[in-house]
Design a protein around this motif. Structure first.
Motif, PDB file in Angstrom:
ATOM      1  N   CYS A 543       6.062  13.008  42.110  1.00 55.51           N
ATOM      2  CA  CYS A 543       5.673  14.335  41.668  1.00 55.51           C
ATOM      3  C   CYS A 543       4.159  14.354  41.470  1.00 55.51           C
ATOM      4  O   CYS A 543       3.498  13.316  41.540  1.00 55.51           O
ATOM      5  N   PRO A 547       4.893  11.950  35.519  1.00 52.46           N
ATOM      6  CA  PRO A 547       6.257  12.474  35.528  1.00 52.46           C
ATOM      7  C   PRO A 547       6.797  12.711  34.120  1.00 52.46           C
ATOM      8  O   PRO A 547       6.423  12.022  33.168  1.00 52.46           O
ATOM      9  N   ASP A 548       7.667  13.723  34.007  1.00 49.11           N
ATOM     10  CA  ASP A 548       8.384  13.946  32.753  1.00 49.11           C
ATOM     11  C   ASP A 548       9.532  12.951  32.609  1.00 49.11           C
ATOM     12  O   ASP A 548       9.929  12.608  31.489  1.00 49.11           O
ATOM     13  N   GLU A 569      13.326  19.846  39.464  1.00 51.77           N
ATOM     14  CA  GLU A 569      12.027  20.445  39.783  1.00 51.77           C
ATOM     15  C   GLU A 569      12.105  21.969  39.809  1.00 51.77           C
ATOM     16  O   GLU A 569      11.146  22.669  39.434  1.00 51.77           O
ATOM     17  N   LYS A 573      10.594  20.738  35.845  1.00 58.23           N
ATOM     18  CA  LYS A 573      10.392  19.365  35.384  1.00 58.23           C
ATOM     19  C   LYS A 573       9.764  18.529  36.508  1.00 58.23           C
ATOM     20  O   LYS A 573      10.059  18.720  37.684  1.00 58.23           O
ATOM     21  N   LYS A 574       8.886  17.619  36.097  1.00 56.83           N
ATOM     22  CA  LYS A 574       8.239  16.716  37.061  1.00 56.83           C
ATOM     23  C   LYS A 574       9.012  15.389  37.071  1.00 56.83           C
ATOM     24  O   LYS A 574       9.098  14.716  36.035  1.00 56.83           O
ATOM     25  N   ARG A 576       9.922  11.646  39.059  1.00 55.35           N
ATOM     26  CA  ARG A 576       9.629  10.566  40.012  1.00 55.35           C
ATOM     27  C   ARG A 576      10.931   9.842  40.338  1.00 55.35           C
ATOM     28  O   ARG A 576      11.729   9.551  39.437  1.00 55.35           O
TER      29      ARG A 576
END
Length: 660
Positions: A543, A547-548, A569, A573-574, A576
């Motif tokens: 992302c 990342p979140d 996403e 939300k971010k 990975r």
């Protein structure tokens, strides 16, 4: 028996008894009972050169009854393999070359790590198979450049273990005439007489497997032992099994023929009585008279001549057959496989969704054309494991040049034979079965790892994706079990690129075995997969920014994690996604690299894997969660099982949401 021969045999007994007594630990029974066998074989029949222990055309000797290690250590010391008297005096002590059981790579002259009974028998079969295959490849008329025997010595315990029957059944089928088994038949086990649990006619069993069987009634009769070995060599169509009647603890009046001679020191008084009974005139511990050392040195000097003659023959061979000499060098070049790094054919792109077992099968067939010493097969599952080399031919009694081994339904022996193939040298071997049956292989895998043998294990049908066959065939805890083993790389790839990376790692490894864990169900090619898989874990879908949350997955669940990322996403939300095909290689990376993939600051982590959760806590931490399976599976189509057990993008997304 000549006086010098008697002294030489008794030197083995005395050194063994003294070492075990000094350590106050060990197994004197076998060395005392088999000293004459060891001496006669090594002195008069075995082709070896103490000055060059790794000579390619030496005969191999495996002590399957590894508890009797002092027999082997005494022989290595007396023949001049570099073990000193001080090494014998430090038997079983910290840092000593003389470990409790023989360890390959730790002590010069030890051909295999042995101890678990029966495994040495099976590894010897692998060595004999390697000899037969290499001989069929390289030998030309007048140039037997590969021409040696494999000897293995074991006792009643080795013959009780099922693995020996598996291996010898195959050896007889294959007609491995260069395999000679020396059976120390002393009729004693730890609990007492073998009659308690073992009354079969072992020779009839071995004859039914296709072995020539020979009996020596007196285990101290050098001439009879020698005649039996020569009779074994004379049979060029069958392996040979020589039963030698021995007395456990021979020479010790209070212990000879009893269970107490097996696994405990004789005791000071009994060691003294041993000397008296053998008419050994020297009271000093570890003392060997000069005439005995001279005898062994003279024999060793004669042994060296065989290698000198072989070297002259091989030099002429290289002149007459330069192409074969070049091929020989490739077979023995540990770095040959590294050329695959820049080979576009090897790293071919995946064009459609395919099972990783099928992608592995394609890779094997590419490798077969590029690594001529690739040699392996399956435990009767090649059509399912996709391990057949299409143009390789079948290794059989009628065709030792074949590259595809049919192990039959013998997973335990298969794994040990694979170890023997690798121990022999010159080959890159692989073995294969369903992943759930890795349980049959695990003790032998443990020896692969302990010995540092880069044997490749191909395991297919890697999860509940097996489907209709049900819980008996659906692995759950197996992956965690293999990951727990030291010095074993376990790859569970998600697509072609990761499968190729796994094979590249396996083929270029010099001291670590590899387990490839492959899917039955089709997997789509994953955008973002790359050679970074060789680092064990890497970012496959990232992302922007920090990342979140991080999703970690292996194999078929990488695709599920990527789909979950898309859902999350869309919610802002971010995310990975980290593919973790090989945790062992990831753990070996630098702290900086691991931090770049799994930043400590990102605590929301979810691991997704259709196997046990055990071990994932190392990566998700106390704040993370897993989408895994910690119960047995069920019988239903694989797609249904994945849905029922929560391996869906929506369930994974919901698990991530629960962390916010």
């Amino acid at each position: 028996m000549k006086r010098i021969d008697e002294l030489s045999v008794n030197s083995i007994r005395i050194l063994s008894a003294d070492a075990i007594q000094k350590a106050n630990s060990g197994h004197p029974g076998l060395p005392l009972g088999c000293a004459a066998i060891g001496y006669e074989l090594w002195a008069n029949h075995m082709k070896h050169n103490p000055a060059d222990p790794k000579w390619a055309n030496r005969d191999r000797f495996v002590l399957s009854g590894g508890h009797g290690s002092m027999l082997l250590y005494s022989l290595l010391h007396l023949f001049g393999y570099g073990l000193t008297k001080e090494d014998l005096m430090n038997f079983r002590q910290w840092g000593a070359k003389t470990a409790g059981h023989p360890e390959y790579g730790h002590t010069v002259g030890v051909e295999a790590t042995t101890g678990p009974l029966g495994q040495g028998m099976a590894m010897a079969v692998g060595m004999a198979m390697a000899e037969a295959h290499l001989a069929s490849t390289f030998n030309r008329e007048g140039f037997p450049v590969v021409d040696h025997y494999t000897y293995v010595l074991g006792g009643d315990g080795c013959m009780m273990e099922g693995i020996s029957s598996e291996a010898f059944s195959l050896a007889g089928t294959l007609g491995l005439s260069k395999l000679i088994v020396l059976y120390d038949s002393n009729r004693i086990s730890i609990e007492g007489s073998t009659d308690l649990a073992f009354r079969e006619n072992v020779q009839e069993r071995m004859a039914s497997f296709g072995f020539q069987t020979i009996t020596v009634e007196d285990g101290n009769d050098l001439a009879a032992i020698g005649a039996a070995i020569e009779a074994a060599k004379a049979d060029t169509t069958r392996p040979s099994f020589i039963t030698i009647r021995t007395e456990i603890g021979y020479g010790c009046p209070a212990k000879q023929g009893t269970a107490s001679a097996h696994g405990e020191p004789l005791g000071e008084e009994n060691v003294k009585a041993l000397r008296e009974n053998l008419q050994w005139p020297y009271d000093e511990a570890f003392f060997v008279p000069d005439e005995v050392y001279r005898n062994y040195a003279d024999i060793a000097s004669e042994k060296a001549k065989a290698e000198d003659e072989w070297k002259k023959m091989f030099e002429a061979y290289t002149v007459q057959y330069p192409d074969m000499a070049a091929l020989w060098n490739r077979y023995h070049d540990a770095d040959d496989a590294k050329k695959l790094w820049d080979d576009a054919e090897f790293w071919a792109e995946q064009e459609k969704a395919e099972a990783t077992r099928s992608l592995s099968g394609k890779t094997i067939n590419v490798l077969a054309g590029k690594l001529p010493n690739l040699f392996g097969g399956s435990a009767d599952l090649a059509p399912s494991n996709k391990t057949n080399m299409k143009d390789g031919g079948d290794f059989a009694k009628e065709n030792y040049a074949g590259r595809n081994i049919h192990f039959g339904i013998r997973e335990q022996a298969m794994a040990a034979i694979g170890n023997g193939l690798m121990l022999h040298g010159g080959l890159k071997a692989y073995v294969s079965t369903f992943f759930v049956f890795s349980d049959y292989c695990k003790p032998m895998m443990r020896l692969s790892a302990l010995m540092g043998l880069p044997l490749t294990y191909v395991y297919t049908h890697d999860s509940i994706g097996v489907g209709e066959d049900g819980p008996t065939h659906e692995p759950i805890e197996q992956l965690a079990g293999l990951r727990a083993m030291p010095n074993l790389n376990v790859f569970r790839p998600c697509d072609a690129t990761e499968t190729q990376a796994a094979w590249y790692s396996a083929m270029t490894s010099t001291s670590t075995p590899t387990a490839l864990v492959l899917s039955r169900q089709n997997l789509a090619p994953m955008p973002g997969s790359s050679k970074e898989a060789l680092k064990g874990g890497y970012i496959i879908d990232d992302c922007a920014g920090t990342p979140d949350a991080i999703l970690l997955a292996s194999g078929s669940e990488v695709g599920c994690a990527v789909e979950a990322k898309k859902i999350l996403e869309a919610e802002g939300k971010k995310i990975r996604v980290v593919s973790m095909p090989c945790t062992e290689l990831f753990d070996s990376q630098s702290a900086e690299y691991k931090e770049s993939v799994l930043p400590n600051a990102v605590r929301r982590r979810v691991a997704v894997e259709a196997l046990s959760s055990f071990g994932w806590g190392n990566y998700v931490g106390l704040d993370g969660k897993t989408v895994t399976i910690d119960h047995f599976g069920a019988s239903a189509p694989g797609k249904v099982l994945f849905e029922k057990f929560g391996f869906t993008a929506e369930h994974v997304a919901e698990t991530v949401r629960s962390l916010f």
